[in-house]
Design a protein around this motif. Structure first.
Motif, PDB file in Angstrom:
ATOM      1  N   ASN A   1       0.823  -1.219   0.000  1.00  0.00           N
ATOM      2  CA  ASN A   1       0.000   0.000   0.000  1.00  0.00           C
ATOM      3  C   ASN A   1       0.857   1.270   0.000  1.00  0.00           C
ATOM      4  N   GLU A   2       1.667   1.389  -1.056  1.00  0.00           N
ATOM      5  CA  GLU A   2       2.575   2.529  -1.168  1.00  0.00           C
ATOM      6  C   GLU A   2       2.254   3.396  -2.391  1.00  0.00           C
ATOM      7  N   GLU A   3       0.962   3.582  -2.691  1.00  0.00           N
ATOM      8  CA  GLU A   3       0.596   4.390  -3.858  1.00  0.00           C
ATOM      9  C   GLU A   3       1.098   5.822  -3.744  1.00  0.00           C
ATOM     10  N   ARG A   4       1.291   6.300  -2.529  1.00  0.00           N
ATOM     11  CA  ARG A   4       1.752   7.676  -2.319  1.00  0.00           C
ATOM     12  C   ARG A   4       3.206   7.867  -2.760  1.00  0.00           C
ATOM     13  N   TYR A   5       4.008   6.781  -2.711  1.00  0.00           N
ATOM     14  CA  TYR A   5       5.451   6.929  -2.928  1.00  0.00           C
ATOM     15  C   TYR A   5       6.026   6.112  -4.078  1.00  0.00           C
TER      16      TYR A   5
ATOM     17  N   SER B   1      -1.142  -5.342  -1.878  1.00  0.00           N
ATOM     18  CA  SER B   1      -1.662  -3.984  -1.699  1.00  0.00           C
ATOM     19  C   SER B   1      -3.118  -3.895  -2.116  1.00  0.00           C
TER      20      SER B   1
ATOM     21  N   ASP C   1      -4.505  -0.738  -2.322  1.00  0.00           N
ATOM     22  CA  ASP C   1      -4.644   0.575  -2.951  1.00  0.00           C
ATOM     23  C   ASP C   1      -4.195   0.448  -4.410  1.00  0.00           C
TER      24      ASP C   1
ATOM     25  N   THR D   1      -1.208   0.630  -5.684  1.00  0.00           N
ATOM     26  CA  THR D   1       0.215   0.332  -5.853  1.00  0.00           C
ATOM     27  C   THR D   1       0.481  -0.630  -7.002  1.00  0.00           C
TER      28      THR D   1
ATOM     29  N   HIS E   1       9.135   3.637   0.830  1.00  0.00           N
ATOM     30  CA  HIS E   1       8.886   4.921   1.487  1.00  0.00           C
ATOM     31  C   HIS E   1      10.061   5.871   1.292  1.00  0.00           C
TER      32      HIS E   1
ATOM     33  N   GLU F   1       7.130  15.041   6.742  1.00  0.00           N
ATOM     34  CA  GLU F   1       6.003  15.736   6.122  1.00  0.00           C
ATOM     35  C   GLU F   1       5.039  16.174   7.214  1.00  0.00           C
TER      36      GLU F   1
ATOM     37  N   TYR G   1      11.227   8.898   3.964  1.00  0.00           N
ATOM     38  CA  TYR G   1      10.088   9.653   4.492  1.00  0.00           C
ATOM     39  C   TYR G   1       9.532   8.901   5.703  1.00  0.00           C
TER      40      TYR G   1
ATOM     41  N   ARG H   1       4.233   9.725   9.948  1.00  0.00           N
ATOM     42  CA  ARG H   1       3.735  11.097  10.121  1.00  0.00           C
ATOM     43  C   ARG H   1       2.983  11.314  11.426  1.00  0.00           C
TER      44      ARG H   1
END
Length: 344
Positions: free
Chosen positions: A31-35, A62, A64, A66, A112, A144, A228, A231
């Motif tokens: 689940n690393e769609e953000r990165y 995943s 999401d 990814t 990440h 972040e 990263y 958070r």
């Protein structure tokens, strides 16, 4: 523990490489769609040339976007492959990725993260120049949000992470571990797979086995990457509890550890012990008070300096440091106790 693939040692013969080795990059993710796209873009922009790189993404199922992002990525690499990691833990993902890898040397990178354009070239050059089994460089931790920046500051401070030089070192030299290491192919053949019975100590545990097998690990400040961090303090606590539990498990199995690995658990045990003893002993009360003041004073000063460098809030930075220490210490004791109980 996973047994070595052979009975040979890494110091039996010089570790040499072709003029332009094929580099396998293994990325365990979940689940690393953000990165993930940003990391693939950074690898595609390597001045080593993407045609000299193969990328294997080991995904733990995943839910999401990814997997679709990896499948649809317009690949300039010699090869881009998505492999399944049904066990859904990092060490299993590394093993699945390495089973598919074909390179002369291999690099593990967390999803990440991102890397500088010369990361692969500098890694390969250092591996050739030093003859080491593994090379790596300092990691720049970039947070972040307000809490994320504080966590990044805490993770970049010696007070926060002890003498883990890859967090802050600016000088080259031999070390006990590095993040995102570049390994000679022979390491995989001699040391074998990552130990899937302990998740959370993947690189540290593996690198200890590399050294035991006669390999050397070189830290080179020219090799740069960015990580990263979590958070929230809650996510940070879960992460460091997992790290601590892995180290506690290894300790219970008789694996040698560094002094920095014991300090948090000593604090977790020592504080309550002195508080209880202080109910009947003035000496214990004074000792507890002195240690608490020392921790607050040294930690506060370290947090102020780290926060200033990272543009973070010093109070939040100190809170992140304390969270790391307490979670790691509690996790260490948990992992040690659980492993001992399982063996009883």
């Amino acid at each position: 523990m996973t047994a070595p693939a052979t009975s040979a040692r890494l110091d039996d013969a010089p570790l040499t490489l072709p003029e332009r080795p094929l580099v396998s990059i293994v990325i365990p993710c979940l689940n690393e769609e953000r990165y993930i796209t940003g990391l693939l873009d950074a690898l595609a922009a390597q001045d080593y040339g993407p045609d000299g790189i193969e990328v294997i993404v080991a995904d733990g199922g995943s839910t999401d976007a990814t997997r679709e992002l990896v499948r649809s990525y317009c690949s300039p690499f010699a090869r881009l492959e998505l492999v399944d990691n049904p066990r859904r833990i990092t060490v299993a993902g590394l093993n699945e990725g390495m089973k598919a890898a074909r390179g002369d040397c291999w690099i593990i990178i967390g999803a990440h993260s991102t890397v500088r354009p010369d990361f692969v070239r500098q890694s390969v050059e250092a591996l050739k120049r030093t003859g080491a089994a593994c090379v790596g460089g300092p990691i720049d931790t970039v947070g972040e949000g307000a809490v994320g920046r504080a966590i990044a500051a805490a993770m970049s401070s010696p007070f926060g992470v002890g003498n883990a030089k890859f967090r802050y070192a600016n000088e080259a030299g031999y070390v006990d571990t590095v993040p995102f290491g570049c390994y000679h192919r022979r390491v995989w053949e001699v040391v074998g797979e990552f130990d899937e019975t302990v998740d959370g100590a993947d690189e540290d545990s593996y690198n200890a086995r590399v050294i035991e097998a006669g390999g050397r690990i070189w830290l080179d400040p020219a090799i740069r990457s960015t990580y990263y961090p979590r958070r929230t303090l809650q996510a940070l606590a879960r992460q460091y509890r997992e790290y601590g539990a892995a180290k506690g498990t290894l300790f219970a199995r008789g694996r040698p550890l560094r002094p920095r690995h014991f300090a948090p658990s000593a604090m977790v045990v020592g504080g309550p012990a002195l508080w209880l003893a202080g109910r009947v002993s003035k000496t214990a009360r004074l000792a507890l008070r002195g240690l608490a003041l020392a921790y607050l004073g040294l930690g506060g000063f370290a947090a102020y300096r780290a926060a200033k460098r990272h543009g973070a809030n010093p109070v939040l930075t100190f809170a992140a440091m304390a969270t790391m220490h307490l979670a790691y210490g509690a996790g260490f004791l948990e992992g040690w106790w659980r492993e001992r109980a399982n063996r009883a």
